[in-house]
Write a protein that holds these residues in place. Structure first.
Motif, PDB file in Angstrom:
ATOM      1  N   CYS A  45       4.139  25.272  53.325  1.00  0.00           N
ATOM      2  CA  CYS A  45       4.816  24.262  52.516  1.00  0.00           C
ATOM      3  C   CYS A  45       3.962  23.842  51.323  1.00  0.00           C
ATOM      4  O   CYS A  45       2.759  24.103  51.282  1.00  0.00           O
ATOM      5  CB  CYS A  45       5.112  23.011  53.360  1.00  0.00           C
ATOM      6  N   ALA A  46       4.599  23.162  50.387  1.00  0.00           N
ATOM      7  CA  ALA A  46       3.878  22.616  49.247  1.00  0.00           C
ATOM      8  C   ALA A  46       2.882  21.566  49.711  1.00  0.00           C
ATOM      9  O   ALA A  46       3.068  20.897  50.734  1.00  0.00           O
ATOM     10  CB  ALA A  46       4.869  22.002  48.259  1.00  0.00           C
ATOM     11  N   SER A  47       1.807  21.410  48.960  1.00  0.00           N
ATOM     12  CA  SER A  47       0.770  20.447  49.293  1.00  0.00           C
ATOM     13  C   SER A  47       1.280  19.014  49.143  1.00  0.00           C
ATOM     14  O   SER A  47       2.156  18.734  48.321  1.00  0.00           O
ATOM     15  CB  SER A  47      -0.440  20.672  48.380  1.00  0.00           C
ATOM     16  N   LYS A  48       0.755  18.116  49.951  1.00  0.00           N
ATOM     17  CA  LYS A  48       1.046  16.685  49.797  1.00  0.00           C
ATOM     18  C   LYS A  48       0.666  16.258  48.378  1.00  0.00           C
ATOM     19  O   LYS A  48      -0.243  16.812  47.784  1.00  0.00           O
ATOM     20  CB  LYS A  48       0.231  15.878  50.805  1.00  0.00           C
ATOM     21  N   PRO A  49       1.371  15.272  47.802  1.00  0.00           N
ATOM     22  CA  PRO A  49       2.410  14.416  48.386  1.00  0.00           C
ATOM     23  C   PRO A  49       3.838  14.957  48.248  1.00  0.00           C
ATOM     24  O   PRO A  49       4.788  14.193  48.407  1.00  0.00           O
ATOM     25  CB  PRO A  49       2.258  13.122  47.598  1.00  0.00           C
ATOM     26  N   HIS A  50       3.981  16.241  47.948  1.00  0.00           N
ATOM     27  CA  HIS A  50       5.323  16.835  47.939  1.00  0.00           C
ATOM     28  C   HIS A  50       5.952  16.618  49.315  1.00  0.00           C
ATOM     29  O   HIS A  50       5.271  16.735  50.343  1.00  0.00           O
ATOM     30  CB  HIS A  50       5.227  18.329  47.627  1.00  0.00           C
ATOM     31  N   HIS A  56      -2.048  10.338  49.898  1.00  0.00           N
ATOM     32  CA  HIS A  56      -1.255  11.572  49.847  1.00  0.00           C
ATOM     33  C   HIS A  56      -0.239  11.602  50.992  1.00  0.00           C
ATOM     34  O   HIS A  56       0.912  11.999  50.804  1.00  0.00           O
ATOM     35  CB  HIS A  56      -2.166  12.796  49.951  1.00  0.00           C
ATOM     36  N   ASP A  57      -0.687  11.172  52.183  1.00  0.00           N
ATOM     37  CA  ASP A  57       0.214  11.138  53.345  1.00  0.00           C
ATOM     38  C   ASP A  57       1.344  10.138  53.133  1.00  0.00           C
ATOM     39  O   ASP A  57       2.516  10.433  53.388  1.00  0.00           O
ATOM     40  CB  ASP A  57      -0.569  10.739  54.611  1.00  0.00           C
ATOM     41  N   LEU A  58       0.976   8.934  52.691  1.00  0.00           N
ATOM     42  CA  LEU A  58       1.974   7.871  52.561  1.00  0.00           C
ATOM     43  C   LEU A  58       2.924   8.121  51.396  1.00  0.00           C
ATOM     44  O   LEU A  58       4.114   7.805  51.484  1.00  0.00           O
ATOM     45  CB  LEU A  58       1.262   6.524  52.409  1.00  0.00           C
ATOM     46  N   ASN A  59       2.423   8.705  50.332  1.00  0.00           N
ATOM     47  CA  ASN A  59       3.314   9.051  49.222  1.00  0.00           C
ATOM     48  C   ASN A  59       4.241  10.203  49.595  1.00  0.00           C
ATOM     49  O   ASN A  59       5.382  10.264  49.127  1.00  0.00           O
ATOM     50  CB  ASN A  59       2.501   9.391  47.974  1.00  0.00           C
ATOM     51  N   MET A  60       3.768  11.112  50.437  1.00  0.00           N
ATOM     52  CA  MET A  60       4.646  12.155  50.951  1.00  0.00           C
ATOM     53  C   MET A  60       5.799  11.530  51.730  1.00  0.00           C
ATOM     54  O   MET A  60       6.960  11.943  51.586  1.00  0.00           O
ATOM     55  CB  MET A  60       3.868  13.134  51.843  1.00  0.00           C
ATOM     56  N   ALA A  61       5.477  10.534  52.558  1.00  0.00           N
ATOM     57  CA  ALA A  61       6.525   9.838  53.314  1.00  0.00           C
ATOM     58  C   ALA A  61       7.506   9.157  52.371  1.00  0.00           C
ATOM     59  O   ALA A  61       8.731   9.234  52.565  1.00  0.00           O
ATOM     60  CB  ALA A  61       5.889   8.820  54.258  1.00  0.00           C
TER      61      ALA A  61
END
Length: 219
Positions: A139-144, A170-175
């Protein structure tokens, strides 16, 4: 009362495994090997959770793409040297087992590559606790949002009933980008003010405190 989440997705490094310091040292050592400016801890820790290429672009902005493979090789060399000393955070093993027994799906979304995650899962004996995993190889890298969307789709869970747990923005922006909920842990790579800026449901200073918050909600 119905449980609020059907799927709990965890970041790996800095959330489940106490590997932040080792990753920072690895980045710094790899830069030194290549004769590049060695980043300070704050800059090196900021990229934890990203795929290696995205991390390089941030840590070594002057590094030409032709040297990316060289950097990857140096990073992997130094990382492997210390993997046997890295341990899970206190309460992770038993906490995950209890969450699994609650009937929710558990998954991992990580900036690690597939070989690295599979090795970490095997070494910790946690493979069987997770229903699905995603890495930057798939998959695309976070935050995608692709990792979270892909996991929810595979497991048949609505985005709004998915919870992302991570130690970085990065985790939270991905969410946020995926339309899922997110909680932060402050014992990993990013400072608490960066986590708060992502508007998580909550922030916890230990895995045990996160588990104590979530477990009663799952029944």
């Amino acid at each position: 009362m119905d449980k609020p989440f059907d799927l709990i997705v965890f970041d790996w490094d800095g959330t489940l495994m106490d590997s932040t310091a080792h990753i920072v040292h690895t980045i710094q050592a790899a830069c030194a090997d290549l004769g590049l400016p060695v980043p300070e801890r704050e800059r090196a820790s900021h990229v934890i959770g990203l795929g290696l290429i995205d991390a390089m672009r941030y840590v070594c902005p002057g590094l030409p793409p032709s040297r990316y493979e060289e950097m990857v090789h140096a990073y992997k060399h130094h990382y492997v040297l210390g993997t046997e000393t890295i341990e899970l955070f206190d309460g992770v093993r038993e906490g995950l087992a209890e969450l699994r027994a609650s009937g929710v799906f558990l998954a991992v979304a990580t900036g690690k590559g597939r070989p690295g995650l599979d090795d970490a899962l095997a070494r910790t004996g946690l493979t069987s606790l997770f229903d699905a995993t995603r890495t930057v190889n798939e998959c695309a890298s976070k935050p995608h949002p692709e990792m979270l969307l892909s996991l929810a789709d595979e497991l048949g869970v609505e985005n709004r009933r998915t919870l992302m747990v991570g130690d970085t923005s990065h985790d939270l922006n991905m969410a946020n980008n995926a339309g899922t909920r997110g909680v932060g842990v402050s014992y990993g790579a990013h400072p608490i003010d960066e986590l708060l800026a992502c508007n998580p449901l909550a922030i916890f200073d230990s895995f045990r405190s996160f588990h104590a918050w979530l477990q009663p909600q799952l029944g």
